[in-house]
Design an enzyme around this catalytic site. Structure first.
Site, PDB file in Angstrom:
ATOM      1  N   ASP B  27       0.945  -1.399  -0.113  1.00 37.36           N
ATOM      2  CA  ASP B  27      -0.116   0.002  -0.128  1.00 37.36           C
ATOM      3  C   ASP B  27       0.863   1.340   0.089  1.00 37.36           C
ATOM      4  O   ASP B  27       2.096   0.945   0.320  1.00 37.36           O
ATOM      5  CB  ASP B  27      -0.946   0.108   1.211  1.00 37.36           C
ATOM      6  CG  ASP B  27      -1.955   1.153   1.241  1.00 37.36           C
ATOM      7  OD1 ASP B  27      -2.296   1.763   0.498  1.00 37.36           O
ATOM      8  OD2 ASP B  27      -1.763   1.737   2.498  1.00 37.36           O
ATOM      9  N   ASP B  29      -0.154   5.204   0.822  1.00 39.83           N
ATOM     10  CA  ASP B  29      -0.243   6.127   1.870  1.00 39.83           C
ATOM     11  C   ASP B  29      -0.248   5.539   3.204  1.00 39.83           C
ATOM     12  O   ASP B  29      -0.983   4.444   3.592  1.00 39.83           O
ATOM     13  CB  ASP B  29      -1.812   6.434   1.785  1.00 39.83           C
ATOM     14  CG  ASP B  29      -2.092   7.907   0.963  1.00 39.83           C
ATOM     15  OD1 ASP B  29      -0.932   8.788   0.920  1.00 39.83           O
ATOM     16  OD2 ASP B  29      -3.097   7.982   0.491  1.00 39.83           O
ATOM     17  N   ASP B 248      -1.179  -0.407   6.022  1.00 30.59           N
ATOM     18  CA  ASP B 248      -1.275   0.068   7.154  1.00 30.59           C
ATOM     19  C   ASP B 248      -2.953   0.372   7.746  1.00 30.59           C
ATOM     20  O   ASP B 248      -3.186   0.490   8.895  1.00 30.59           O
ATOM     21  CB  ASP B 248      -0.823   1.777   7.387  1.00 30.59           C
ATOM     22  CG  ASP B 248      -1.796   2.501   6.329  1.00 30.59           C
ATOM     23  OD1 ASP B 248      -2.505   1.871   5.224  1.00 30.59           O
ATOM     24  OD2 ASP B 248      -2.257   3.881   6.690  1.00 30.59           O
TER      25      ASP B 248
END
Lengths: 302, 302
Positions: B27, B29, B248
Site C-alpha cells: 500500500d 499512503d 497500514d
C-alpha cells in the site's frame, strides 16, 4: 399500525376523516409546494380546514429555513401561517440540544444552511460553519494542519447545497477528535423536490457522507424519528388518534404518523407514485391516499 | 485466514518471511509516504528487496492519480517505479469497465479527480465530470431543470476534494434515471493521510453520499474487493502464498491480502495504532506487524 391496504380518499370517507380529526399535520415539500411553486388548491383547502376549526401544523424535514423564514415563505405564497404552527427539522435540532441540556459554553458546527444557524442562535447556542464555510477550501499540502475548534460539542448535519470538502473535514474532525461530540442529523431524506421540476439529493446525502468518514451513526431529530412528534405532542394537547399526518413520503411522513399512532393520508403530489404505493415490496400503507391536498375540498362539494 | 494474534516482526522471523515471499504488494499512503512525505528508510528497504530478487507491486486505493502520475510521484521522492508495478483504484475502475465490456458509445460520469479521468481515457472510454465540474454550481430555482447526459452508463466515485452539490446531483440523476447505469466505487476508505500531519475524509465519504441519495450500493473495485487482486494475479504468475501484502489498514489492506490467501504484514506508520490492533473488538489479525517498512532492513542487520 396500518397493514391493510390504503383506501383511496372518496366522497364517502372524507367526511368521516374530517369529523374525527382535530389537527392536521402537513408536510410541506410535495404537499403544500414544490420548490417555490404552490400546489393547486392548497390555500382554499387550508382555509376550509381552519373554518371547520381544525388545528393546522406544518412539519417539514427541510432544514434550510428557520420557522420565521418558513412563515415568510408561506406569506409570499399567499398563505398566513404563524411561526408557532411550523415545526422544521432546523428547529428540531435546536430543541433537541435544549432538551438534553447541551452546555451553552460548547459550540455547534453546522453542515447545512441558514435555517439551522438561525434556530440554534434563537435557542441561545453558538453555531459555527454553515453558509460561511461554503466558499472555504481545504488545502491538501505538506505540513498543512487543518485546525478545528476543540470546544465544538455537536455537529448538526442537514441539507447543504454548498457542501464541500472543507465542511466534511471540519465535521469529521470534530466528531472523531472532540471527546463526546454529538453527531445530529436533521433528517435523512434521500432526495427532495428542491425545485418544482426535479428531485435533488436531500440531507440523507450529506448525513451519509459524514457517516462514511466517521463510521458513526447520527441521532436523527426530523421525521420519522419520534423526537419531533414527542416534542409536538407536549406542545399541543391533542390525542394522537385525533391527529392526521398528511405527507408525500412513505418512509418519513407516513411512518412518522404511524409511529406516533396518528391517522395518515398520503398525497401523490410529491415523491411517491401510485405504483410505488401499490408495489408488493412496499410495507408502509397509509390509512388513506389521494392525488393532492385539495381533493379534500373537491370531495366535499355536493 | 489468520485468526491467531499478529506476531511482531523480529530478527528471528524476518528471514523466514523474506525467504518464503516472492512478491511484496505495498500500500502507499501510510506505508511508503504520508501525503507528500516519504516515510523514513523506504528507499533503502525497497532497494534491499529488489536486490534480493523480490517483485514489488504498489497497490493504492487513492484514486486521485493515474499510474503514470504515481510513477512521477515515486520519482520525485527518489524512488524508481515503473507504471507496470502500480495498481491504483483509478486504474482498477477503468479495468473493471474494460473487463465487463462496457460499451464504448456510453459515457462515464466521474465524481473524483484527474487520476480516474486519465485511466478511463487511456482505456478508451469517454469520461465526463471530475475536476471540470468542481467549480460548477447548481441553482435551486423554480423552472430550473438540471440536465444530465442520458448516455452516461456508469458513475465512478472516488476521493474528491472538490466535491460539490452539482456533482452529487449529476451522479444521482444518472444512477436514478439512466436505465442500467452502474455505480462504481474506487474504494470506501473512511479517511486517509491526504497530508502528512492529518487524516482527511476518504472516498468512503463521497461514496456514502451517493449511497445516501440513490439508496443503492456500489460495485467496489479497490481494496479489499477481490476484483483488483484477481486482475493482479492474472498479470503476475505468482502463487498467492508467495505474495505478502504490506499495509497500514486492517479493513482494506490486510483484509485484501487475507481474502486472496496472501501473507500479510501490518505497518503502524499509517492509520492503525497498536492499541487498535490489539483491541479485543478487532477481528482482523495480520500474520506480522511492525512499526514501519524499514524495520525489515533494520532487523536483517547483524
Amino acid at each position: 399500525m396500518n397493514s391493510s391496504p390504503a383506501q383511496l380518499l372518496s366522497a364517502q370517507n372524507v367526511n368521516q376523516l374530517l369529523d374525527s380529526v382535530q389537527a392536521f399535520l402537513f408536510d410541506c415539500d410535495g404537499v403544500i409546494w414544490k420548490g417555490d411553486k404552490l400546489i393547486d388548491g392548497v390555500p382554499e383547502t387550508l382555509h376550509m380546514l381552519r373554518s371547520k376549526g381544525k388545528k393546522l401544523v406544518f412539519v417539514t424535514n427541510n432544514s434550510t429555513k428557520s420557522r420565521s423564514q418558513y412563515a415568510n415563505k408561506f406569506l409570499s405564497l399567499g398563505i398566513s401561517v404563524t411561526e408557532d404552527e411550523i415545526f422544521s427539522s432546523s428547529f428540531a435540532a435546536a430543541m433537541y440540544l435544549q432538551i438534553i441540556n447541551f452546555p451553552q459554553h460548547k459550540k455547534v458546527y453546522v453542515i447545512g444552511e441558514q435555517g439551522i444557524l438561525e434556530e440554534l442562535q434563537l435557542a441561545g447556542f453558538t453555531a459555527l460553519g454553515g453558509p460561511e464555510d461554503g466558499k472555504k477550501t481545504a488545502q491538501l499540502k505538506s505540513n498543512c494542519l487543518f485546525e478545528h475548534d476543540k470546544s465544538v460539542g455537536a455537529v448538526v448535519v442537514g441539507l447543504d447545497q454548498y457542501i464541500n470538502y472543507y465542511k466534511l473535514q471540519y465535521g469529521t474532525l470534530c466528531i472523531r477528535e472532540n471527546p463526546g461530540c454529538l453527531f445530529i442529523a436533521t433528517n435523512r431524506d434521500a432526495v427532495g423536490h428542491m425545485t418544482d421540476l426535479q428531485e435533488w439529493p436531500g440531507a440523507g446525502c450529506m448525513v451519509a457522507a459524514i457517516c462514511g468518514s466517521t463510521q458513526k451513526e447520527p441521532i436523527v431529530v426530523g421525521k420519522p424519528a419520534n423526537f419531533l412528534m414527542e416534542f409536538l405532542l407536549k406542545k399541543f394537547d391533542i390525542n394522537c388518534s385525533k391527529m392526521c399526518m398528511v405527507g408525500d413520503r412513505l418512509d418519513t411522513d407516513i411512518l412518522f404518523g404511524q409511529n406516533a399512532g396518528c391517522r395518515t393520508l398520503l398525497v401523490l403530489s410529491g415523491v411517491t407514485t401510485e405504483s410505488v404505493l401499490q408495489d408488493p415490496s412496499n410495507k408502509t400503507q397509509p390509512e388513506y391516499y389521494t392525488s393532492k391536498v385539495s381533493d379534500m375540498l373537491e370531495l366535499l362539494r355536493p
